[in-house]
Design a protein around this motif. Sequence first.
Motif, mmCIF file in Angstrom:
data_model
loop_
_atom_site.group_PDB
_atom_site.id
_atom_site.type_symbol
_atom_site.label_atom_id
_atom_site.label_comp_id
_atom_site.label_asym_id
_atom_site.label_seq_id
_atom_site.Cartn_x
_atom_site.Cartn_y
_atom_site.Cartn_z
ATOM 1 N N TYR A 1 0.829 -1.204 0.000
ATOM 2 C CA TYR A 1 0.000 0.000 0.000
ATOM 3 C C TYR A 1 0.863 1.253 0.000
ATOM 4 O O TYR A 1 0.489 2.293 -0.528
ATOM 5 N N ASP A 2 2.029 1.139 0.619
ATOM 6 C CA ASP A 2 2.997 2.228 0.626
ATOM 7 C C ASP A 2 4.389 1.621 0.788
ATOM 8 O O ASP A 2 4.545 0.395 0.729
ATOM 9 N N LEU A 3 5.405 2.459 0.974
ATOM 10 C CA LEU A 3 6.773 1.963 1.142
ATOM 11 C C LEU A 3 7.227 2.020 2.593
ATOM 12 O O LEU A 3 8.288 1.502 2.935
ATOM 13 N N THR A 4 6.409 2.640 3.451
ATOM 14 C CA THR A 4 6.796 2.838 4.844
ATOM 15 C C THR A 4 6.693 1.551 5.662
ATOM 16 O O THR A 4 7.633 1.175 6.376
ATOM 17 N N VAL A 5 5.560 0.866 5.572
ATOM 18 C CA VAL A 5 5.386 -0.377 6.334
ATOM 19 C C VAL A 5 6.383 -1.448 5.887
ATOM 20 O O VAL A 5 7.008 -2.107 6.737
ATOM 21 N N PRO A 6 6.593 -1.668 4.567
ATOM 22 C CA PRO A 6 7.642 -2.613 4.171
ATOM 23 C C PRO A 6 9.028 -2.225 4.694
ATOM 24 O O PRO A 6 9.838 -3.091 5.037
ATOM 25 N N GLY B 1 6.910 4.256 16.539
ATOM 26 C CA GLY B 1 6.469 2.972 17.091
ATOM 27 C C GLY B 1 6.249 1.866 16.081
ATOM 28 O O GLY B 1 5.975 0.722 16.461
ATOM 29 N N LEU B 2 6.377 2.173 14.787
ATOM 30 C CA LEU B 2 6.011 1.189 13.756
ATOM 31 C C LEU B 2 6.947 -0.020 13.730
ATOM 32 O O LEU B 2 6.491 -1.164 13.648
ATOM 33 N N LYS C 1 11.853 -0.547 19.735
ATOM 34 C CA LYS C 1 11.491 0.551 18.846
ATOM 35 C C LYS C 1 12.713 1.134 18.147
ATOM 36 O O LYS C 1 13.800 1.184 18.719
ATOM 37 N N VAL C 2 12.498 1.567 16.917
ATOM 38 C CA VAL C 2 13.523 2.297 16.173
ATOM 39 C C VAL C 2 12.875 3.608 15.720
ATOM 40 O O VAL C 2 11.983 3.589 14.870
ATOM 41 N N PRO C 3 13.263 4.737 16.316
ATOM 42 C CA PRO C 3 12.656 6.011 15.902
ATOM 43 C C PRO C 3 12.882 6.262 14.413
ATOM 44 O O PRO C 3 13.975 6.031 13.894
ATOM 45 N N CYS C 4 11.845 6.723 13.725
ATOM 46 C CA CYS C 4 11.943 6.975 12.280
ATOM 47 C C CYS C 4 11.242 8.278 11.922
ATOM 48 O O CYS C 4 10.218 8.638 12.512
ATOM 49 N N VAL C 5 11.795 8.964 10.937
ATOM 50 C CA VAL C 5 11.145 10.139 10.369
ATOM 51 C C VAL C 5 11.420 10.145 8.878
ATOM 52 O O VAL C 5 12.483 9.694 8.432
ATOM 53 N N GLY C 6 10.449 10.577 8.089
ATOM 54 C CA GLY C 6 10.661 10.553 6.642
ATOM 55 C C GLY C 6 9.677 11.418 5.894
ATOM 56 O O GLY C 6 8.729 11.970 6.471
#
Length: 425
Positions: free
Chosen positions: A129-134, A283-284, A294-299
């Motif tokens: 559905y997107d590239l973030t979850v993968p 939190g993803l 957890k691995v903090p992410c921003v994009g």
Amino acid sequence: MADKAQLQEAIKTQGEVVRKLKSEKASKEQIDEEVAKLLQLKAQLGGDEGKHVFVLKTAKGTRDYNPKQMAIREKVFNIIISCFKRHGAETIDTPVFELKETLTGKYGEDSKLIYDLKDQGGELLSLRYDLTVPFARYLAMNKITNIKRYHIAKVYRRDNPAMTRGRYREFYQCDFDIAGQYDAMIPDAECLKIVYEILNELDLGDFHIKVNDRRILDGMFAVCGVPDEKFRTICSTVDKLDKMAWEDVKKEMVNEKAPAEQNGADEAGVSVGSVAGGGRYDGLVGMFDPKGRKVPCVGVSIGIERIFSIMEQKAETSSEKVRTTETQVLVASAQKNLLEERLKLTSELWNAGVKAEVLYKKNPKLLSQLQHCEETGIPLVAILGEQELKDGVVKLRNVASREEVRLIVSQIVYNLSCILTKHFD
């Protein structure tokens, strides 16, 4: 025979519907939808000998891209990739489909837009559905705790397409993400800088970058009387402001998702046309990690299809011709029986890294060769002639100015390379 007559009558009626829509200058989506119905009717009728007639159309929410459109896309991609690389990102790729459970429950209400694949007797799969979850799954699976990556690939959504506004069911996303534990706001600031650089270099016109915090929105919902359990549901509607008119968003929020509990003031219409978005998702990754680490992410994600639509419209109204090839020089001949010489010189240019072409004719007319250069935008033409070959030279003509210089055959590759470097710089 009666069935065939009824089908022919239906085709006639549907044809009139299509013609009427075209005469009324209806929207492209509406015309395409009725044309598709017409083609399906014709396919049912079959050919003269009962031969199956294929419905020649792309699936709903998808499209083909011609060479001109692809040239525009390539230019946009190059600008975006150059920016990502300039900021030190590396790239990855993930499968176009994921395990269904990987995607389930990650998109709230929009989960209904996920394409599920038919069970083939093995794993239950869905198109991404997107590239973030993968990406989050990739981080958790490979135990990666920090990475700066970009990913450009197609994603799929079973949405109602709006082709003229750059909304499709199959489309590209261009994502840039920074994963890892860093000092506050430094990666976030770089993401904003990347959006600015890309939009500025694409020269789309004036733009605004809006920064917000979901917690502020939650506070606004609380003031308006929205129950805590409905915050996420209402947020999904607010996210549609770049796809729907304010009145439609307001109706969905007030009448469908939080009836009798809204007391906020009416607001002015919100402009649409977002071409990029992003944020934090700390939190993803932890949702996939067995120990919940957890691995903090921003994009940020660049809305490439909308940018393509804008660029295509600008190209249509511009007098500047869009080149669909990068050929630098055409090797031509002024007389007959010089095919071998043309091919030999072309091969030498290819070996030297020069982008060259030759017409696929034994004895093409010089005028035809020059016209090919003008039509395709090839800037230079190397002309071979009997006298020139005897003198050991080749004429090099600038197609636009028609200026000519004579180059020594044995040094043509070097001299031409120098001329091209000067010409394309």
